[in-house]
Structure formats: structure tokens, C-alpha cells
Design an enzyme around this catalytic site. Structure first.
Site, PDB file in Angstrom:
ATOM      1  N   ARG A 253      16.366 -38.940 -29.872  1.00 60.37           N
ATOM      2  CA  ARG A 253      16.119 -40.107 -29.022  1.00 60.37           C
ATOM      3  C   ARG A 253      15.404 -39.782 -27.731  1.00 60.37           C
ATOM      4  NH1 ARG A 253      21.952 -42.906 -29.554  1.00 60.37           N
ATOM      5  NH2 ARG A 253      21.541 -43.835 -31.576  1.00 60.37           N
TER       6      ARG A 253
ATOM      7  N   ARG B 275      26.924 -39.912  -6.582  1.00 59.29           N
ATOM      8  CA  ARG B 275      27.481 -40.067  -5.239  1.00 59.29           C
ATOM      9  C   ARG B 275      28.914 -39.586  -5.131  1.00 59.29           C
ATOM     10  NH1 ARG B 275      26.179 -46.091  -3.081  1.00 59.29           N
ATOM     11  NH2 ARG B 275      28.352 -46.154  -2.487  1.00 59.29           N
TER      12      ARG B 275
ATOM     13  N   ARG C 171      17.234 -45.668  -4.003  1.00 58.69           N
ATOM     14  CA  ARG C 171      16.605 -46.806  -3.336  1.00 58.69           C
ATOM     15  C   ARG C 171      15.083 -46.747  -3.451  1.00 58.69           C
ATOM     16  NH1 ARG C 171      20.218 -48.425   1.282  1.00 58.69           N
ATOM     17  NH2 ARG C 171      21.073 -49.988  -0.091  1.00 58.69           N
TER      18      ARG C 171
ATOM     19  N   GLU D 203      15.905 -45.818  -9.550  1.00 54.62           N
ATOM     20  CA  GLU D 203      16.305 -47.234  -9.650  1.00 54.62           C
ATOM     21  C   GLU D 203      15.264 -48.178  -9.032  1.00 54.62           C
ATOM     22  OE1 GLU D 203      19.918 -47.821  -7.357  1.00 54.62           O
ATOM     23  OE2 GLU D 203      18.977 -47.104  -5.518  1.00 54.62           O
TER      24      GLU D 203
ATOM     25  N   ASP E  48      20.121 -40.238  -1.102  1.00 55.34           N
ATOM     26  CA  ASP E  48      18.730 -40.622  -1.397  1.00 55.34           C
ATOM     27  C   ASP E  48      17.737 -39.606  -0.816  1.00 55.34           C
ATOM     28  OD1 ASP E  48      19.991 -42.849  -2.370  1.00 55.34           O
ATOM     29  OD2 ASP E  48      19.442 -44.155  -0.705  1.00 55.34           O
TER      30      ASP E  48
ATOM     31  N   ARG F  49      17.169 -45.151 -25.459  1.00 56.67           N
ATOM     32  CA  ARG F  49      18.381 -45.712 -24.853  1.00 56.67           C
ATOM     33  C   ARG F  49      18.313 -45.545 -23.339  1.00 56.67           C
ATOM     34  NH1 ARG F  49      19.312 -47.096 -29.479  1.00 56.67           N
ATOM     35  NH2 ARG F  49      21.269 -46.789 -30.627  1.00 56.67           N
TER      36      ARG F  49
ATOM     37  N   MET G 141      19.930 -43.235  -8.747  1.00 61.17           N
ATOM     38  CA  MET G 141      19.878 -43.929  -7.448  1.00 61.17           C
ATOM     39  C   MET G 141      18.825 -43.309  -6.537  1.00 61.17           C
ATOM     40  SD  MET G 141      23.686 -44.971  -6.306  1.00 61.17           S
ATOM     41  CE  MET G 141      24.351 -46.542  -6.829  1.00 61.17           C
TER      42      MET G 141
ATOM     43  N   GLY H 248      26.351 -45.869   2.205  1.00 62.40           N
ATOM     44  CA  GLY H 248      26.931 -45.406   0.933  1.00 62.40           C
ATOM     45  C   GLY H 248      27.623 -44.061   1.113  1.00 62.40           C
TER      46      GLY H 248
ATOM     47  N   THR I  98      22.822 -38.848   3.321  1.00 63.35           N
ATOM     48  CA  THR I  98      22.379 -39.750   2.269  1.00 63.35           C
ATOM     49  C   THR I  98      22.117 -38.968   0.980  1.00 63.35           C
ATOM     50  OG1 THR I  98      20.589 -41.159   1.439  1.00 63.35           O
ATOM     51  CG2 THR I  98      19.976 -39.680   3.193  1.00 63.35           C
TER      52      THR I  98
END
Ligand code: F6P
Length: 413
Positions: free
Chosen positions: A186, A307, A195, A249, A139, A298, A193, A19, A137
């Protein structure tokens, strides 16, 4: 004059896989500048490992103007795996070896995470190809053996180019979302992201989020009830009755209908490294919050927002520091290594003396350490906040602390 150049007549090639991140061009530029000063001809392999298949897809970077602040990868990227995989059983390593030979590549620098650098390491180990890995990365899950000292304790942290920029983007976005959450009283479940690792989701705390869920600590049937109680409590105690909950995620969440804990998949497809795509957990959690707690909730998926875009300052300096270490590795002809930062340090202290290198055999995935998460509070710990504060400042957002006097109708006075 030319003959004084150390590596004159040698060729170094750079490829980027996996990515994209905002710091890849900065890494390419930093490595290219240093390698060309050393005398290398510097090539760019386009589209990751794919650019070394068939006839190859290679460009010359030696004297090209380059913009390292621009996000993404100008060399483009792919998730191509030259080794046989379930998705592509053919062994394409011979094609890679052929092209390394045809383009006369003496050294290969692979900018990537565990997949891209893992393939490079295999090429080094099995074929003796001189490779140097370069971490990348958003991540932040690539093991860099970077130590973080917190309250006298050593915690094994990770510091990968790409993460600092992505982290800042998530914090900024959260800081903006606050006004919307407040206006509608709310709960916003913010999907981030990462992983199988929760490093990035925690960045939302620096934009004003409270709580957070990460893949490392699953939400079982029992933990789910406690989670909802905690959400209600934090929401009710918030001054403006609003709450932002970042969720990775890859969060593992108990699904009543199926009677098991699982992730939410965006697609059933896997890539050539066997990774599925995650996505959609925020919608599931937001709708369960609305139903159970009767509070409007929401979902927002941040996705590529983290990214994409330009490289931020911390990453710019991080990539040049690591590229300085690449020079050292090239001069010593130490291959099969990856430059890393040894100790977590603030921006001003990112200097080569704090950079080292690790054997690429020691890389792999590294999830969020248990010290960085408070399981009972469903939140990131003070140790995590200390870790992140080395990289990022808390976003400055104006808090409008209003408390208007209520007006009663005449007949109620
Ligand atoms: O590994 C980086 C990453 O952005 C992950 O956070 C995410 O799961 C994955 O890539 C998505 O990749 P893509 O949408 O590019 O296939």
C-alpha cells in the site's frame, strides 16, 4: 545564609500557553531549578494567560518535586489571549496587570510559541512588564535565528524545544508503519501536525518514508499531475511495492470541484489568536491516489501522537541549555528577550556557549526554507536531511529482504 541569595524576596512566575509538547515540563523544571537557586520564589501560573485573569490561578513551585521527563504541561495550557481578539473582543490586559501586582510577580517567563510570546512581548513593550520568552512548539515554526551551515552556505533554520521529541515520535511511527505498508503493498499517506509549516513532516524520512508534501509549496492543478506521476514511479521502483508519504496537515491542495487550491479544515472555529484547525488532507490525497493510480492507498493521521508522551534526550538537554541562558538574562536584567541556540549542533554540543538571546520583537513565524525542499521531487532536500541529522538519528529498523523462490504447478514446469 539566606541573605546571600541574589534575588531573595523576588518572585518569578512561569506560564505555558498554546499546544502542549513533550518538553514543557522539562523547560519548567530547568527554569524553576535555576531561578530558585538564584533566590527567587517561583510561582506557576496555571492554564496559560487564563491563570492571570479574574482572581488568578497560581501555584507555588519553589520547593515542589518536579518531573521534567514527563510530557505535557503540569501547569496546564490554554490558547487564551489577554489582548482583544475577534473571538474575545474584551481587553483583559488590565486583569493581567492587576494579578501581576496582586501576586507580587517581578518577572514573568512565558513558555510558548509566537502567540504566547507575542502577547508577552506586547506586555513588555506597552506596559514595561519584565518578561523573558522561552521557545516551545512541535511545529518548529517560531523564528529562533538558528543558523545551519550546509555545504558552505548559511541557512536560517529553527530549533525549538518540543520539535526534537515530536520529530523522533514521527520517525519511530513511520518505521513501524513500513511493515503494514509492505504487507499490503500500500501507499500510506501520513498526516503530520505543523500548522502552516512543514518542519515536522520531514521527520518521517528518518523512519523510511520517501517523498513528502509541505504547506510552503502548494499543489496547484498543474503540479498535481506531476505529483501523481512521481508517486507512481517511486512506488513502482520501491523494492516491496509500498510507500509512505508524509503530508503536513496544512498542505495546500488543488480541489477540482471548487477549482481552487486550499487547505482542509477540521473545524470552522478559530482560536483567540485567529487560528483555524486543520485536519483531513491525508484522506483526500489517499482517495485521489487510489482513484487515479489504482493503487491501494490509506490515510493515517498522527495528530497528538507527535505531541504527547515523554520528553526525549535531545529536548531535555536543549531545555536546560536554554534555561542556563535565562539565568544570564536574569542576572543582566535583560527583559523582552528569548534564549535561542545560535548554530545547529548535535546533542553533545548543546552548551551554553552556543546559546544566545534575541529580542522578542524579532520572533514571529518561520516556515520551511526553500533550501530544505526539492520542489520537483516532491521531497525534502539533502540540506533538510543534514539539518535533521543534527537532532535525530535515522531509526534502526530491520529490513527483511526476502526473495523467496516461486513454485510453479507441475503442469506448468
Ligand atoms: O501548534 C501546535 C499544534 O499541535 C499544531 O501542530 C496543530 O495545528 C494545533 O496545535 C492543534 O491544536 P489543538 O488540537 O490543541 O487545538
Amino acid at each position: 545564609m539566606g541573605k546571600n541569595k541574589l534575588f531573595k524576596g523576588k518572585t518569578l512566575a512561569i506560564l505555558t500557553g498554546g499546544g502542549d509538547t513533550p518538553a514543557i515540563n522539562s523547560s519548567i523544571e530547568s527554569v524553576r531549578n535555576r531561578a530558585s537557586l538564584l533566590g527567587f520564589r517561583v510561582l506557576g501560573v496555571r492554564h496559560g494567560w487564563k491563570g492571570l485573569l479574574d482572581d488568578g490561578d497560581v501555584v507555588d513551585l519553589t520547593h515542589q518535586p518536579y518531573n521534567g521527563w514527563y510530557g505535557g504541561s503540569a501547569l496546564r495550557s490554554s490558547r487564551t489571549n489577554p489582548f482583544p481578539s475577534k473571538k474575545t473582543p474584551e481587553n483583559r490586559v488590565p486583569q493581567v496587570l492587576d494579578n501581576l501586582d496582586r501576586y507580587k510577580i517581578d518577572v514573568l517567563i512565558t513558555i510558548g510559541g509566537d502567540d504566547t510570546n507575542g502577547a508577552a512581548r506586547r506586555l513588555y513593550e506597552t506596559e514595561g512588564i519584565p518578561v523573558i520568552g522561552f521557545p516551545k512548539t512541535i511545529d518548529n515554526d517560531l523564528r529562533t535565528h538558528t543558523m545551519h551551515t550546509y555545504e558552505g552556505k548559511e541557512i536560517e533554520a529553527v530549533l525549538c524545544p518540543g520539535f526534537p521529541s515530536a520529530s523522533k515520535a514521527i520517525a519511530e511511527y513511520t518505521a513501524n508503519l513500513k511493515t503494514t505498508a509492505e504487507s499490503h503493498s500500500r501507499i500510506i499517506v501520513l498526516e503530520v501536525m505543523g500548522r502552516n509549516a512543514g518542519w515536522l513532516a520531514g521527520s518521517a524520512l528518518f523512519g523510511g518514508a520517501s517523498m513528502g508534501l509541505v504547506p510552503e509549496f502548494e499543489i496547484t492543478k498543474e503540479r498535481k499531475d506531476v505529483f501523481f506521476e512521481t508517486v507512481k514511479e517511486v512506488y513502482m521502483n520501491s523494492p516491496k511495492r509500498s510507500l509512505i508519504i508524509p503530508v503536513s496537515e496544512g498542505v495546500r491542495w488543488y480541489d477540482e470541484k471548487r477549482g481552487k487550491v486550499d487547505v482542509v479544515y477540521a473545524s470552522s472555529e478559530v482560536d483567540e489568536y485567529g487560528h483555524p484547525r486543520f485536519g483531513g488532507i491525508s484522506g483526500v490525497i489517499a482517495s485521489e491516489i487510489s482513484k487515479r493510480l489504482k493503487i491501494e492507498a490509506r490515510a493515517q493521521i498522527t495528530g497528538y501522537y507527535a505531541r504527547s508522551g515523554n520528553c526525549r534526550r535531545y529536548d531535555r538537554r536543549l531545555t536546560s541549555t536554554l534555561a542556563d541562558k535565562v539565568v544570564d538574562l536574569l542576572l543582566r536584567e535583560e527583559f523582552g528577550q528569548m534564549p535561542v541556540i545560535r548554530k545547529m549542533v548535535p546533542y553533545q554540543e548543546l552548551e551554553e556557549f552556543n546559546a544566545g538571546s534575541i529580542d522578542m520583537g524579532r520572533i514571529g513565524n518561520k516556515s520551511l526554507p526553500k533550501e530544505y525542499y526539492d520542489i520537483d521531487g516532491f521531497n525534502f532536500s539533502d540540506a533538510y536531511i543534514d539539518f535533521l541529522s543534527k537532532i535525530l538519528k535515522r531509526m534502526r529498523y530491520e529490513d527483511f529482504e526476502y526473495d523467496f523462490p516461486v513454485v510453479l504447478p507441475e503442469d506448468m514446469k
